[in-house]
Design a protein around this motif. Sequence first.
Motif, short mmCIF file in Angstrom:
data_model
loop_
_atom_site.label_atom_id
_atom_site.label_comp_id
_atom_site.label_asym_id
_atom_site.label_seq_id
_atom_site.Cartn_x
_atom_site.Cartn_y
_atom_site.Cartn_z
N THR A 111 17.07 -30.00 -15.76
CA THR A 111 16.82 -28.85 -14.88
C THR A 111 17.19 -27.59 -15.65
N PRO A 112 16.71 -26.43 -15.21
CA PRO A 112 17.07 -25.19 -15.91
C PRO A 112 18.57 -24.95 -15.95
N GLN A 113 19.27 -25.22 -14.85
CA GLN A 113 20.71 -24.96 -14.79
C GLN A 113 21.47 -25.90 -15.74
N TYR A 114 21.07 -27.14 -15.77
CA TYR A 114 21.70 -28.11 -16.67
C TYR A 114 21.42 -27.73 -18.12
N ALA A 115 20.17 -27.34 -18.40
CA ALA A 115 19.80 -26.94 -19.76
C ALA A 115 20.63 -25.75 -20.22
N GLU A 116 20.84 -24.79 -19.33
CA GLU A 116 21.65 -23.62 -19.69
C GLU A 116 23.07 -24.03 -20.04
N ALA A 117 23.65 -24.94 -19.26
CA ALA A 117 25.02 -25.38 -19.53
C ALA A 117 25.11 -26.12 -20.86
N VAL A 118 24.11 -26.95 -21.16
CA VAL A 118 24.09 -27.69 -22.43
C VAL A 118 23.97 -26.72 -23.60
N LEU A 119 23.07 -25.75 -23.48
CA LEU A 119 22.87 -24.79 -24.56
C LEU A 119 24.12 -23.94 -24.78
N VAL A 149 16.34 -21.92 -22.76
CA VAL A 149 16.00 -22.62 -21.52
C VAL A 149 14.49 -22.55 -21.29
N ALA A 150 13.90 -21.38 -21.51
CA ALA A 150 12.45 -21.22 -21.32
C ALA A 150 11.67 -22.16 -22.23
N LEU A 151 12.10 -22.28 -23.48
CA LEU A 151 11.46 -23.20 -24.41
C LEU A 151 11.55 -24.62 -23.89
N VAL A 190 25.37 -28.43 -10.17
CA VAL A 190 24.39 -28.56 -11.26
C VAL A 190 24.14 -30.04 -11.55
N MET A 191 25.20 -30.84 -11.55
CA MET A 191 25.04 -32.27 -11.82
C MET A 191 24.25 -32.95 -10.70
#
Length: 288
Positions: free
Chosen positions: A130-138, A154-156, A190-191
Amino acid sequence: MTEARAASAPTVLRVVLGRRLQDLRERAGLSYEQAARALDVTHATVRRIEKAEVGLRIPYVEKLLLTYGVTAPAEIANFLELAREANRPGWWHRFRDVLPEWFSAFVSLEGSAELIRAYEPHYVPGLLQTPQYAEAVLRAGRPHASQEEIERGVALRMQRQALLTRDDPPLLWVVLDETVLRRPIGGPEVMRRQIDRLIEACGMPQVRLQVMPFASGPHPAMYGPFHIFRFPLPELPDIAYAESLIGAVYLDEREDVSRFREALDRMSAQALPAGPTREFLEEARDRL
């Protein structure tokens, strides 16, 4: 692609055309040196063209085709048009400010594969985030990045996911370690949303998701994550991919890839099948 880091990030089409040029040269019975003399370059240049380590210079390609005995105008024109297309930057090129060069090749492979198999012991694969999870990972992986860089990343990642809903999506088959569900990334909400996304993915015909629970014990890939790509193009063998903090390796030797494939086959038999995986995900979400 080879065991070396993919520094030039070739598009898949460039890899295919390089292999076709190699096949034409070998059928013509010419060595690297003989082909190089036709171009007035070193034999290393011809080798790099065939290995997709450099762009396809149209005059070079045309001269090589003629040297290899390809004389039909239509055949030459078609090959040159493909070469021009192969030289065009992929859609991901506009994200080059946040996309490492060594990962550009991954995005190209991902978009051209008919089957993507993966083992992931750390976090949800990018195609299912998800976008929120991706942001946290990045943010965890790039602690010094600006907010704009994180948003671009995140957009990529979200644009990469479009391949799962296109008309001819690849089959995505992922074995996910239980650790992924246990590690709190981005907080409980987020999880929960991320696990809901995984549950939704379980119902997609082009996604096969399995969880490897702790109770399954040791398995063949406890050393780290990896991907295997399979393509509909006869020129391309299966390619295995593994990455580190500073780069990646792309393996296409049959013996190397077969070891990764065998590990995934064993793990797929050991991990939970589809129904129990969905139940496991639901229980993990309810615990949050």
